[in-house]
Design an enzyme around this catalytic site. Sequence first.
Site, PDB file in Angstrom:
ATOM      1  N   ILE A  21      10.958 -58.306 -51.011  1.00  0.00           N
ATOM      2  CA  ILE A  21      12.212 -58.748 -51.628  1.00  0.00           C
ATOM      3  C   ILE A  21      13.234 -59.257 -50.610  1.00  0.00           C
ATOM      4  O   ILE A  21      14.304 -59.729 -50.966  1.00  0.00           O
ATOM      5  CB  ILE A  21      12.861 -57.624 -52.482  1.00  0.00           C
ATOM      6  N   VAL A  23      13.909 -60.479 -46.097  1.00  0.00           N
ATOM      7  CA  VAL A  23      13.559 -60.449 -44.673  1.00  0.00           C
ATOM      8  C   VAL A  23      14.840 -60.447 -43.858  1.00  0.00           C
ATOM      9  O   VAL A  23      15.801 -61.137 -44.198  1.00  0.00           O
ATOM     10  CB  VAL A  23      12.690 -61.656 -44.208  1.00  0.00           C
ATOM     11  N   VAL A  25      16.194 -59.968 -39.451  1.00  0.00           N
ATOM     12  CA  VAL A  25      15.820 -60.498 -38.149  1.00  0.00           C
ATOM     13  C   VAL A  25      14.467 -59.951 -37.691  1.00  0.00           C
ATOM     14  O   VAL A  25      13.606 -60.677 -37.234  1.00  0.00           O
ATOM     15  CB  VAL A  25      16.929 -60.192 -37.109  1.00  0.00           C
ATOM     16  N   SER A  28      11.178 -56.510 -42.722  1.00  0.00           N
ATOM     17  CA  SER A  28      10.934 -57.019 -44.064  1.00  0.00           C
ATOM     18  C   SER A  28      11.282 -55.898 -45.028  1.00  0.00           C
ATOM     19  O   SER A  28      11.114 -54.723 -44.699  1.00  0.00           O
ATOM     20  CB  SER A  28       9.458 -57.400 -44.237  1.00  0.00           C
ATOM     21  N   ASP A 139      28.682 -55.113 -38.646  1.00  0.00           N
ATOM     22  CA  ASP A 139      27.846 -56.198 -39.172  1.00  0.00           C
ATOM     23  C   ASP A 139      28.152 -56.420 -40.648  1.00  0.00           C
ATOM     24  O   ASP A 139      27.240 -56.528 -41.471  1.00  0.00           O
ATOM     25  CB  ASP A 139      26.359 -55.866 -38.946  1.00  0.00           C
TER      26      ASP A 139
HETATM   27  N1  LIG Z   1      17.845 -51.234 -50.721  1.00  0.00           N
HETATM   28  C1  LIG Z   1      17.624 -52.497 -51.065  1.00  0.00           C
HETATM   29  N2  LIG Z   1      17.438 -52.828 -52.369  1.00  0.00           N
HETATM   30  C2  LIG Z   1      17.223 -54.112 -52.735  1.00  0.00           C
HETATM   31  N3  LIG Z   1      17.192 -55.143 -51.884  1.00  0.00           N
HETATM   32  C3  LIG Z   1      17.377 -54.879 -50.575  1.00  0.00           C
HETATM   33  C4  LIG Z   1      17.605 -53.556 -50.098  1.00  0.00           C
HETATM   34  N4  LIG Z   1      17.760 -53.603 -48.756  1.00  0.00           N
HETATM   35  C5  LIG Z   1      17.653 -54.890 -48.410  1.00  0.00           C
HETATM   36  N5  LIG Z   1      17.422 -55.669 -49.499  1.00  0.00           N
HETATM   37  C6  LIG Z   1      17.227 -57.130 -49.507  1.00  0.00           C
HETATM   38  O1  LIG Z   1      16.565 -57.507 -48.320  1.00  0.00           O
HETATM   39  C7  LIG Z   1      17.356 -58.440 -47.573  1.00  0.00           C
HETATM   40  C8  LIG Z   1      17.138 -58.229 -46.089  1.00  0.00           C
HETATM   41  O2  LIG Z   1      17.714 -57.017 -45.694  1.00  0.00           O
HETATM   42  P1  LIG Z   1      17.819 -56.565 -44.173  1.00  0.00           P
HETATM   43  O3  LIG Z   1      18.712 -55.382 -44.114  1.00  0.00           O
HETATM   44  O4  LIG Z   1      16.483 -56.414 -43.573  1.00  0.00           O
HETATM   45  O5  LIG Z   1      18.355 -57.822 -43.420  1.00  0.00           O
HETATM   46  P2  LIG Z   1      19.784 -58.497 -43.377  1.00  0.00           P
HETATM   47  O6  LIG Z   1      20.837 -57.443 -43.369  1.00  0.00           O
HETATM   48  O7  LIG Z   1      19.894 -59.539 -44.460  1.00  0.00           O
HETATM   49  O8  LIG Z   1      19.690 -59.234 -41.999  1.00  0.00           O
HETATM   50  P3  LIG Z   1      19.750 -58.583 -40.558  1.00  0.00           P
HETATM   51  O9  LIG Z   1      18.349 -58.380 -40.128  1.00  0.00           O
HETATM   52  O10 LIG Z   1      20.462 -59.640 -39.783  1.00  0.00           O
HETATM   53  O11 LIG Z   1      20.529 -57.322 -40.654  1.00  0.00           O
HETATM   54  C9  LIG Z   1      18.789 -58.199 -48.058  1.00  0.00           C
HETATM   55  O12 LIG Z   1      19.594 -59.358 -47.886  1.00  0.00           O
HETATM   56  C10 LIG Z   1      18.590 -57.842 -49.524  1.00  0.00           C
HETATM   57  O13 LIG Z   1      18.511 -59.009 -50.328  1.00  0.00           O
END
Ligand SMILES: Nc1ncnc2c1ncn2[C@@H]1O[C@H](COP(=O)(O)OP(=O)(O)OP(=O)(O)O)[C@@H](O)[C@H]1O
Length: 483
Positions: A21, A23, A25, A28, A139
């Site tokens: 759902i 990704v 940096v 996943s 962040d």
């Molecule tokens: N607990 C969750 N429930 C539903 N979707 C989620 C959840 N955590 C993350 N996501 C989805 O996954 C995406 C990626 O999350 P992740 O925290 O890995 O990266 P990010 O914060 O977008 O980027 P970075 O790696 O720069 O922090 C999010 O933008 C969100 O759409």
Amino acid sequence: MARNKLEFPLDAEAYEIICKIGVGVSASVYKAVCIPMNSTVVAIKAIDLDQSRADFDSLRRETKTMSLLSHPNILNAYCSFTVDRCLWVVMPFMSCGSLHSIVSSSFPEGLPENCISVFLKETLNAISYLHDQGHLHRDIKAGNILVDSDGSVKLADFGVSASIYEPVTTSSGTTSSSLRLTDIAGTPYWMAPEVVHSHTGYGFKADIWSFGITALELAHGRPPLSHLPPLKSLLMKITKRFHFADYEINKSGCGKKKFSKAFREMVGLCLEQDPAKRPSAEKLLKHPFFRNCKGVDFVVKNVLHGLSNTEHMFIESQVLIKGVEDDEEDDEEIVKNRRISGWNFREDDLQLSPVFPTTESDTSEFSPREVDPVQDKPEGDDNVVLTGSETGLGLSDRNEEAKEQEGEVCGFDRDLVLEKLNLLKKSLEHQRARVLVIIEALSGEKEERNREEELLEMVEKLKIELEAEKMKTLRAEKESVLS
Ligand SMILES: Nc1ncnc2c1ncn2[C@@H]1O[C@H](COP(=O)(O)OP(=O)(O)OP(=O)(O)O)[C@@H](O)[C@H]1O
């Protein structure tokens, strides 16, 4: 965390992955079910420990921070454990994904203001609590604000968060519990100017700046300058001259949108250059913009009901990213290389644009809200000087030095940049060789032409001399005949 650990198994076999759902940096995110827990739906963030640029300490810090905090607007992890070379963080599944995925999939021009206020207020509650507990998030951005179908909003991703009360290891190896941090963390577009430039460190107010940028992101659909990915903007700025103003005119297209005075003023306060002038999260919560804010039911009805599910949003966002990257190729023709010395928030149209230095030496000091006439660098100036903010990497010279010493890089792939720069160097050498060949060929032609011209000139001279001699002879012959 200890309580949750008992409830959620620390064993990958207990979870069944449904789909990807999101990704990040180096991670996943998957939707999964926890089989022994009545198939409870969870989100699993799988961080690749080999690929992760975040050191193990910051990963440990993320899970530790998440487990110690308790607030309705903060996402707590159920548990975390390692699976092969991955760290799995099991979290509640937030079925609408992040505000970033919501905006990019369904509101590319930005959300309506009365919905923005609801999301921002919930986020601000989390920030206020965090700051109260002595933590900086570092962040804050729409990608880290998660939303559930019942309208609950939770701040997530504590990968780079820091406790102001925790000892900070400085570049010199000493530790301090200073109220100001000095290492660079966060995502470049959302970073406060003092995080990028300041020599004296930064504090809670850096989160307030990022909160202001997040407000712009929700209002316009993207943060300022975000059409330039950090690495791409670096390379582009080396090879082309960059003109930020072109972006503002061509890319924003949001000037038509009308925003209330309260909203514009609130964002303006967050984007004060001087951190001391920015309000605290607690104070900001009392701003008139949040006073008549609607409840979460309003966003459930007006935003969340119409959304596709998270897996579809993820797929759509991947398609959109590809499209944006293709567009950027075209933009490279119109941009020029510019240095920026600060930011200018235009309250009227809720736009943040860069301030350019008036002199070559003016690179790091800002005047708050200063409007600077746009000036091109003098033609023929080959010395492209890149500031941290210009590269989009958030690294000033000092900070890069500090980071080298600390061996930490956030949002910046040093190896990848080096590889690209080496390629660029090779290409420049190749082009230099070709230019030399052309110069030789051209100067060779020029010499030949000169020789030809000289010969022609000489022939002309000889002709004149011959004519003169002929005239002389004729005159002498005429005189001798006459005499
Ligand atoms: N607990 C969750 N429930 C539903 N979707 C989620 C959840 N955590 C993350 N996501 C989805 O996954 C995406 C990626 O999350 P992740 O925290 O890995 O990266 P990010 O914060 O977008 O980027 P970075 O790696 O720069 O922090 C999010 O933008 C969100 O759409």
